[in-house]
Motif scaffolding. Structure first.
Motif, short mmCIF file in Angstrom:
data_model
loop_
_atom_site.label_atom_id
_atom_site.label_comp_id
_atom_site.label_asym_id
_atom_site.label_seq_id
_atom_site.Cartn_x
_atom_site.Cartn_y
_atom_site.Cartn_z
N ILE A 118 0.86 -1.18 0.00
CA ILE A 118 0.00 0.00 0.00
C ILE A 118 0.89 1.23 0.00
O ILE A 118 1.65 1.46 0.92
N GLY A 153 1.37 5.01 0.41
CA GLY A 153 0.70 6.16 1.02
C GLY A 153 1.08 7.46 0.33
O GLY A 153 1.79 7.48 -0.66
N SER A 174 1.95 -2.87 3.87
CA SER A 174 1.18 -3.72 4.79
C SER A 174 1.76 -5.14 4.78
O SER A 174 1.10 -6.11 4.46
N GLN A 181 -8.62 -5.16 3.98
CA GLN A 181 -8.92 -3.93 4.71
C GLN A 181 -7.83 -3.69 5.74
O GLN A 181 -7.34 -4.63 6.37
N THR A 232 -4.84 6.18 8.88
CA THR A 232 -4.80 5.63 7.53
C THR A 232 -5.77 4.46 7.42
O THR A 232 -5.77 3.57 8.27
N HIS A 233 -6.60 4.48 6.36
CA HIS A 233 -7.54 3.38 6.11
C HIS A 233 -7.46 2.96 4.65
O HIS A 233 -7.47 3.81 3.75
N THR A 234 -7.35 1.67 4.42
CA THR A 234 -7.29 1.13 3.06
C THR A 234 -8.32 0.02 2.93
O THR A 234 -8.44 -0.83 3.82
N SER A 260 -7.90 -0.69 -5.01
CA SER A 260 -8.11 -0.37 -3.60
C SER A 260 -8.27 1.13 -3.47
O SER A 260 -7.87 1.89 -4.36
N GLN A 312 -7.47 4.24 -0.63
CA GLN A 312 -6.81 4.59 0.62
C GLN A 312 -7.13 6.02 1.01
O GLN A 312 -7.14 6.92 0.16
N GLN A 313 -7.41 6.24 2.29
CA GLN A 313 -7.65 7.58 2.81
C GLN A 313 -6.74 7.81 4.01
O GLN A 313 -6.55 6.91 4.84
N GLU A 314 -6.20 9.02 4.06
CA GLU A 314 -5.27 9.36 5.13
C GLU A 314 -5.55 10.76 5.63
O GLU A 314 -5.76 11.69 4.84
N SER A 358 -7.21 11.21 -0.45
CA SER A 358 -7.88 9.99 -0.89
C SER A 358 -7.24 9.55 -2.19
O SER A 358 -7.05 10.36 -3.11
#
Length: 300
Positions: free
Chosen positions: A6, A8, A36, A128, A167-169, A177, A179-181, A204
């Motif tokens: 992932i 970032g 990850s 996730q 951070t969420h993926t 995918s 990803q939001q940070e 995003s």
């Protein structure tokens, strides 16, 4: 071995103090490169940021900031990660009647990150991911004298920064995918009582992960928004040239991942911005990086 990397977003803050230069020193802490996996990583990153400063609507100066960073990532446990960055910076300002060059060690930073959620499928690919971290930027870099009018050309701010990161993926299908940070950075004052304003960032990114034989090509396309509070002197918010404003940018990242190496290119281009009522404008932000992945031993 199958795994998903992932990638970032490097989120920067561009503080300001005087009309001679209205941007320069990076302020936000960020994970930037994030994997990850259970790998340790060491690497080097090169970055260039550009700015233009205006007086009464006329271009007053051009600034370029070149930064070289040593980066490291250590997987302490499956749930805890440690990130470190040591930067070296060269800042160049060109005006009609002069030129300034300031170089030196920047402010090292450290991020401790905790993984709350990491769901994988049967092949080991991430479905996730959710993590939160705390970052600290130390005032060890070269800072400007108290009377300097080009404070932001210096590589260090002379003050501590404390950041919170989230951070969420989530995988959408076999290849895509999202990803939001989000990052909030609280900035303390330096020894002379000057304090850069706090910054708030959200980004995003849509990520496409393609397998190329034993390697992977990972492409990210996204948007980023940053908001900046005014700087202050001796606890009093500055009324002019305080860097208060906002920035919306597009981002694209290209990442080539092999069994041991990660090669990355990242471009950020402002779409809409307003700093100091238009007296400063950011240009493109380009970075290149390479990281070596160190596989953890089974005894770790």
């Amino acid at each position: 071995m199958k795994f998903t990397l992932i990638f970032g977003l490097a989120l920067w803050a561009f503080p300001s103090r005087s009309c001679d230069i209205c941007g320069g020193v990076s302020g936000n802490a960020s994970i930037g490169l994030f994997a990850s996996t259970q790998f340790h990583m060491v690497g080097i990153k090169s970055n260039i940021r550009t700015y233009r400063s205006y007086l009464s609507g006329i271009i007053h100066s051009h600034e370029r900031v070149y930064q070289q960073e040593l980066t490291g990532r250590w997987q302490l446990t499956p749930r805890w990660q440690l990130f470190a960055t040591i930067p070296f910076q060269i800042g160049v300002q060109k005006r009609d009647l002069g030129r300034e060059v300031i170089s030196g060690l920047g402010d090292p930073s450290l991020i401790v990150n905790h993984v709350f959620l990491h769901h994988k499928d049967s092949s080991g690919s991430t479905k996730q991911f959710l993590s939160a971290g705390i970052g600290i930027k130390t005032p060890l870099g070269r800072m400007a004298p108290a009377t300097s009018l080009i404070r932001n050309l210096y590589p260090g701010t002379g003050a501590w920064n404390i950041s919170g990161l989230l951070t969420h993926t989530m995988r959408l299908n076999g290849h895509f995918s999202i990803q939001q940070e989000g990052i909030v950075t609280y900035k303390l004052a330096d020894k002379n009582g000057f304090r850069y304003g706090n910054t708030y960032s959200i980004a995003s990114t849509l990520i496409r992960n393609n397998k190329l034989g034993m390697s992977r090509m990972i492409v990210g396309l996204g948007l980023k928004a940053e908001f900046f509070e005014p700087s202050a002197e001796l606890g009093v918010p500055m009324s002019v040239n305080n860097n208060q404003g906002y920035d919306f940018s597009s981002q694209i990242s290209l990442n080539y991942l092999t069994n041991r190496w990660l090669w990355s290119c990242h471009l950020m281009q402002p779409i809409l911005q307003n700093f100091n009522n238009g007296s400063m404008k950011q240009g493109s932000n380009v970075s290149l990086s390479v990281s070596y992945l160190i596989k953890k031993s089974k005894t770790n």
